[in-house]
Design a protein around this motif. Structure first.
Motif, PDB file in Angstrom:
ATOM      1  N   PRO A 140       0.836  -1.202   0.000  1.00 52.31           N
ATOM      2  CA  PRO A 140       0.000   0.000   0.000  1.00 52.31           C
ATOM      3  C   PRO A 140       0.873   1.255   0.000  1.00 52.31           C
ATOM      4  O   PRO A 140       1.994   1.250   0.509  1.00 52.31           O
ATOM      5  CB  PRO A 140      -0.803  -0.127   1.297  1.00 52.31           C
ATOM      6  CG  PRO A 140      -0.720  -1.564   1.674  1.00 52.31           C
ATOM      7  CD  PRO A 140       0.598  -2.051   1.178  1.00 52.31           C
ATOM      8  N   ALA A 141       0.368   2.302  -0.592  1.00 49.35           N
ATOM      9  CA  ALA A 141       1.123   3.547  -0.685  1.00 49.35           C
ATOM     10  C   ALA A 141       1.473   4.062   0.713  1.00 49.35           C
ATOM     11  O   ALA A 141       0.614   4.147   1.589  1.00 49.35           O
ATOM     12  CB  ALA A 141       0.310   4.597  -1.443  1.00 49.35           C
ATOM     13  N   GLY A 142       2.786   4.337   0.908  1.00 44.84           N
ATOM     14  CA  GLY A 142       3.262   4.834   2.184  1.00 44.84           C
ATOM     15  C   GLY A 142       3.492   3.776   3.237  1.00 44.84           C
ATOM     16  O   GLY A 142       3.834   4.104   4.376  1.00 44.84           O
ATOM     17  N   ARG A 184       5.623   0.686   2.942  1.00 47.00           N
ATOM     18  CA  ARG A 184       6.529  -0.257   2.283  1.00 47.00           C
ATOM     19  C   ARG A 184       6.880  -1.440   3.182  1.00 47.00           C
ATOM     20  O   ARG A 184       7.281  -2.503   2.693  1.00 47.00           O
ATOM     21  CB  ARG A 184       7.816   0.470   1.861  1.00 47.00           C
ATOM     22  CG  ARG A 184       8.666  -0.322   0.888  1.00 47.00           C
ATOM     23  CD  ARG A 184       9.881   0.456   0.438  1.00 47.00           C
ATOM     24  NE  ARG A 184      10.611  -0.277  -0.570  1.00 47.00           N
ATOM     25  CZ  ARG A 184      11.473  -1.270  -0.308  1.00 47.00           C
ATOM     26  NH1 ARG A 184      11.691  -1.616   0.962  1.00 47.00           N
ATOM     27  NH2 ARG A 184      12.097  -1.910  -1.280  1.00 47.00           N
ATOM     28  N   ASN A 197      -4.750   2.746  -4.369  1.00 45.01           N
ATOM     29  CA  ASN A 197      -3.555   3.297  -3.713  1.00 45.01           C
ATOM     30  C   ASN A 197      -2.537   2.203  -3.355  1.00 45.01           C
ATOM     31  O   ASN A 197      -2.100   2.080  -2.211  1.00 45.01           O
ATOM     32  CB  ASN A 197      -3.939   4.079  -2.452  1.00 45.01           C
ATOM     33  CG  ASN A 197      -4.837   5.260  -2.757  1.00 45.01           C
ATOM     34  OD1 ASN A 197      -4.695   5.906  -3.804  1.00 45.01           O
ATOM     35  ND2 ASN A 197      -5.775   5.536  -1.864  1.00 45.01           N
ATOM     36  N   PHE A 198      -2.172   1.409  -4.361  1.00 43.89           N
ATOM     37  CA  PHE A 198      -1.128   0.409  -4.180  1.00 43.89           C
ATOM     38  C   PHE A 198       0.045   0.747  -5.095  1.00 43.89           C
ATOM     39  O   PHE A 198      -0.131   1.315  -6.177  1.00 43.89           O
ATOM     40  CB  PHE A 198      -1.651  -0.997  -4.487  1.00 43.89           C
ATOM     41  CG  PHE A 198      -2.389  -1.619  -3.336  1.00 43.89           C
ATOM     42  CD1 PHE A 198      -1.739  -2.450  -2.444  1.00 43.89           C
ATOM     43  CD2 PHE A 198      -3.737  -1.363  -3.149  1.00 43.89           C
ATOM     44  CE1 PHE A 198      -2.410  -3.021  -1.378  1.00 43.89           C
ATOM     45  CE2 PHE A 198      -4.417  -1.924  -2.089  1.00 43.89           C
ATOM     46  CZ  PHE A 198      -3.755  -2.752  -1.193  1.00 43.89           C
ATOM     47  N   ILE A 199       1.244   0.385  -4.637  1.00 45.16           N
ATOM     48  CA  ILE A 199       2.479   0.650  -5.375  1.00 45.16           C
ATOM     49  C   ILE A 199       3.107  -0.683  -5.768  1.00 45.16           C
ATOM     50  O   ILE A 199       3.145  -1.628  -4.973  1.00 45.16           O
ATOM     51  CB  ILE A 199       3.472   1.477  -4.537  1.00 45.16           C
ATOM     52  CG1 ILE A 199       2.817   2.795  -4.079  1.00 45.16           C
ATOM     53  CG2 ILE A 199       4.736   1.771  -5.339  1.00 45.16           C
ATOM     54  CD1 ILE A 199       2.423   3.722  -5.192  1.00 45.16           C
ATOM     55  N   GLU A 221       6.680  -2.335  -7.135  1.00 43.06           N
ATOM     56  CA  GLU A 221       8.110  -2.013  -7.133  1.00 43.06           C
ATOM     57  C   GLU A 221       8.903  -3.168  -7.722  1.00 43.06           C
ATOM     58  O   GLU A 221       8.611  -4.348  -7.480  1.00 43.06           O
ATOM     59  CB  GLU A 221       8.566  -1.745  -5.697  1.00 43.06           C
ATOM     60  CG  GLU A 221      10.046  -1.469  -5.526  1.00 43.06           C
ATOM     61  CD  GLU A 221      10.435  -1.298  -4.075  1.00 43.06           C
ATOM     62  OE1 GLU A 221       9.988  -0.316  -3.463  1.00 43.06           O
ATOM     63  OE2 GLU A 221      11.159  -2.169  -3.540  1.00 43.06           O
ATOM     64  N   HIS A 247       9.225   2.338  -9.355  1.00 47.49           N
ATOM     65  CA  HIS A 247       7.988   2.339  -8.564  1.00 47.49           C
ATOM     66  C   HIS A 247       6.856   2.796  -9.477  1.00 47.49           C
ATOM     67  O   HIS A 247       6.915   3.883 -10.056  1.00 47.49           O
ATOM     68  CB  HIS A 247       8.099   3.268  -7.352  1.00 47.49           C
ATOM     69  CG  HIS A 247       9.199   2.875  -6.414  1.00 47.49           C
ATOM     70  ND1 HIS A 247      10.528   3.187  -6.647  1.00 47.49           N
ATOM     71  CD2 HIS A 247       9.162   2.192  -5.242  1.00 47.49           C
ATOM     72  CE1 HIS A 247      11.262   2.724  -5.660  1.00 47.49           C
ATOM     73  NE2 HIS A 247      10.470   2.118  -4.785  1.00 47.49           N
ATOM     74  N   PRO A 279       2.687   3.363  -9.629  1.00 49.20           N
ATOM     75  CA  PRO A 279       1.386   3.349  -8.944  1.00 49.20           C
ATOM     76  C   PRO A 279       0.395   2.480  -9.719  1.00 49.20           C
ATOM     77  O   PRO A 279       0.279   2.580 -10.950  1.00 49.20           O
ATOM     78  CB  PRO A 279       0.970   4.820  -8.938  1.00 49.20           C
ATOM     79  CG  PRO A 279       2.217   5.589  -9.262  1.00 49.20           C
ATOM     80  CD  PRO A 279       3.066   4.702 -10.102  1.00 49.20           C
TER      81      PRO A 279
END
Length: 460
Positions: free
Chosen positions: A157-159, A161, A215-217, A219, A226, A228
């Motif tokens: 999730p964003a923010g 890691r 809101n998932f990243i 990587e 990265h 989105p």
């Protein structure tokens, strides 16, 4: 009188599982303690003599001696009851031990020893070693191995890691929305955002519902890229064939892949195929670098998330496919594709006349050239065709009406046209309507009795 009963006592050894009684009653050591092939104190799974045999010979030896096929270390259980975790040191497979790895042992040379290397001695000709390199890629499966665009990434999730998990993603440019398995939503605890959507596949169109994740990243493994992710829709109809994931072993057997061998990660057994990336993530599909090689060889592409290999990677190209993935299910008689089976109660006939003279047996040359294109002559020698064939014809009653009018219409003495009433021939007998006439008469009489003025006017 009592009948005598006799029994023979059977003793069952209560020794540990590492012991087994032989026919002579002596202790028999387990294969993990003493090699049964050489009767030496080394495990059978590490025996070089056993490993040097062919795979068929090794399997036959294990079967004859009742040795477990999974661990090769016990007489007391079968492979289906074995709870030991095994891993092949040569191919890293968890489906067989090193002792049952297909192909030749690593210490056996793949090329025969020449006479010069033997010092010029003239002896028996050494048998030529035969290798099957394809087993290093395809394994023991009977179907060819094929790789698709699947890549190992980290998703979180964003923010957050620290909650990143490894997962495989499938790249599919034919889809217009990115999808994720139910396992993905369970891993990150996504429970809200359920919505209905229409899923169109080769099997048809269906209405279904699923959760949505935002809101998932995503990587790359090296942490340099990265991306989105768009809204992921819950769907379990994703490809889930982990055998199509590219591996370093595949790249090692193709010369044009040598520079990317160390850039392709090994199979991660703990990671699952969780996400399908559609064309709503254009950055993930862009090719930054490629390795093509020969025309009939697989090719590699470097995407922002890593290297992928696409194509059939079987070296022998002699496997029989068990399953075929297609988008087109059936082809109907009109050439259209359909997921439904075509009707078998149909008959297709095509006749080809040899010479144009056969077309002119019933029609003139000019009419034949207009009506027939020379590709399909069905019925040209059976039915006579005219330009009026596609026009609606008159019915039998229409023809009878015209015949009556032609024969019975005339001009009388007053110079007027007289025509008969064209009743159906033969005319049907009219039904008896006396009851209806009497009823109408009584109704009229009743009305006149009520209205004297009307009765007087009517009688006059």
């Amino acid at each position: 009188m009592k009948i005598p009963i006799s029994v023979k006592k059977t003793e069952v050894s209560s020794n540990s599982k590492s012991m087994q009684a032989s026919p002579s009653g002596k202790r028999r050591a387990e294969p993990d303690e003493q090699c049964p092939l050489h009767n030496k104190p080394h495990p059978l799974r590490n025996c070089r003599g056993f490993r040097s045999k062919s795979l068929e010979e090794r399997r036959a030896y294990l079967k004859e001696n009742n040795i477990c096929f999974k661990c090769c270390a016990s007489f007391t259980h079968l492979a289906k009851d074995c709870h030991k975790n095994v891993q092949c040191r040569e191919c890293r497979s968890e489906n067989h031990p090193t002792a049952l790895h297909p192909g030749l042992a690593p210490w056996i040379s793949e090329t025969p020893v020449t006479t010069r290397e033997q010092g010029g001695e003239q002896g028996e000709e050494a048998p030529q070693a035969v290798t099957a390199k394809c087993t290093d890629i395809c394994g023991t499966t009977v179907r060819a191995k094929s790789c698709s665009k699947i890549c190992l990434v980290r998703v979180y999730p964003a923010g957050q890691r620290e909650k990143a998990v490894k997962a495989y993603v499938v790249f599919d440019e034919q889809s217009n929305k990115s999808l994720a398995r139910t396992e993905f939503f369970e891993l990150f605890g996504v429970t809200e955002g359920t919505a209905a959507y229409t899923l169109k596949t080769c099997s048809g169109v269906m209405e279904t519902t699923g959760r949505q994740a935002n809101n998932f990243i995503m990587e790359s493994l090296d942490g340099k890229t990265h991306i989105p992710l768009p809204t992921l829709i819950e769907c379990d109809m994703l490809p889930d064939d982990k055998s199509e994931i590219p591996t370093p072993e595949i790249a090692r057997h193709y010369p044009h892949f040598k520079r990317v061998v160390d850039k392709i990660p090994a199979i991660d057994p703990s990671a699952s195929i969780l996400i399908l990336l559609s064309r709503d993530v254009p950055q993930a599909h862009k090719v930054r670098e490629r390795c093509n090689g020969p025309h009939d060889a697989p090719y590699a592409q470097r995407l922002d998330l890593g290297w992928v290999i696409v194509g059939e990677v079987c070296l022998g190209r002699a496997h029989k496919p068990e399953f075929v993935n297609v988008y087109r299910c059936n082809v109907l008689s009109n050439g259209r594709t359909s997921p439904f089976d075509p009707c078998t109660n149909s008959l297709h006939i095509k006749e080809k006349l040899d010479t144009p003279e056969q077309h002119r047996q019933f029609l003139g040359a000019n009419a034949s050239e207009i009506l027939f294109d020379g590709k399909d002559g069905l019925g040209k020698g059976v039915f006579q065709q005219t330009p009026h064939d596609n026009k609606p014809a008159m019915s039998v009653e229409d023809k009878l009406f015209l015949e009556i009018m032609d024969n019975e219409v005339f001009i009388d003495d007053s110079n007027s046209w007289v025509a008969p009433v064209p009743f159906r021939q033969p005319r049907r007998k009219l039904p008896n309507n006396r009851a209806q006439a009497v009823k109408r008469l009584l109704t009229l009489r009743h009305m006149l009795e009520k209205k004297p003025d009307m009765k007087e006017h009517m009688i006059r």
